[in-house]
Scaffold this motif. Sequence first.
Motif, short mmCIF file in Angstrom:
data_model
loop_
_atom_site.label_atom_id
_atom_site.label_comp_id
_atom_site.label_asym_id
_atom_site.label_seq_id
_atom_site.Cartn_x
_atom_site.Cartn_y
_atom_site.Cartn_z
N SER A 60 15.73 -58.33 8.26
CA SER A 60 16.06 -58.76 9.62
C SER A 60 14.85 -59.39 10.32
O SER A 60 14.96 -59.88 11.44
N GLN A 65 12.90 -63.83 6.55
CA GLN A 65 14.07 -64.68 6.33
C GLN A 65 13.68 -66.12 6.06
O GLN A 65 14.23 -66.77 5.17
N ASP A 316 23.56 -64.51 16.13
CA ASP A 316 22.21 -63.93 16.22
C ASP A 316 21.46 -64.48 17.42
O ASP A 316 20.81 -63.73 18.17
#
Length: 356
Positions: A60, A65, A316
């Motif tokens: 996360s 990422q 998100d």
Amino acid sequence: MTKPNDKSLSINKGSDQAESVNPNFQIRKSGQLTRKDYVEGIKAGNRTILSKAITLIESSKPSNQTLGQEILEELMPLTGNSLRIGITGVPGVGKSTFIEALGNRLLDDGEKLAVLAIDPTSTRTKGSILGDKTRMSTLSTNDNAYIRPSPTSGTLGGVARTSRETMLLCEAAGFTTIFIETVGVGQSETTVHNMVDMFLLLMLAGAGDELQGIKRGIMEMADLIAINKAEKDNLAAAKRAKREYENALSLYPPAPSKWKTPVVTCSALKEHGISDVQEQITGYINHIKENSYFTKRRREQSAWWMHETIRDKLTDQFYNDPSIKERLSDIEERVNSGEISSFAAAEELIELYKEL
């Protein structure tokens, strides 16, 4: 005469250091892995580096990422060469045992198998057991098999949010067959159906699943139905269930692939009927490659995942926006008290986000 050792402390020679338990563990001792380390390690089939790259994808943390996506983009030319099979079924149907029985046959044929086992996430603790490696004891010790359990993290489709990226990394590492085991949540299996070449539905006979299983959504998605645990006293019930499913399937319109979904019985525990399952898988793949549906389907899936990724990214960004975070709890309280409806509250938040 030997001089006595009058020191209170002495150092004895220790035992020789043993080799690493994992011979593939070749990670630099100083600093973090670079993108090049990840790419080269995955190309070489290094499982430890593959696992670390998957962890980046699942993280996360934005920086992880980003690195994970950069690694994946560089490896994309090496993806797309595997056979992707989704395997789903109700809890207790024997998915892990079935996967191990079928997987061992594929390994005997010279395949390299990756199993992405998706565990349900607790809505209370947000945790997952992730115990599929213990349920697939022979696969987990085979050098040509790789098992990666991942939590659903609340994803409705029965697969982890990052399962497709994980699948692509496994393909780049040289795995020729990918199994994706889902939690078996019913008609929301659309997600896994949109990332595999074949969708295999495992069913049980004599457990009330005959009527439960005959649901248009999931039955239409299935390319093969296998009735597991067809053994001993349950054999007659399995044969009866086979006829019922065949009758139900005969009422459905032809599938886009022009493939008539077969129903087979098997016992993964006794390894009976697994060869029939393997033959049906081979027959289906040959069929969709001959009529070009294989290529068409993969292109449609890529577009579907583009839209799915956009939805995830927008969600998100919305919830991580400071202004939304500041107002969200207050609006939630107004909804809980009945002061405002859920729909009006959502509209208010969306309008706020649009003004930013």
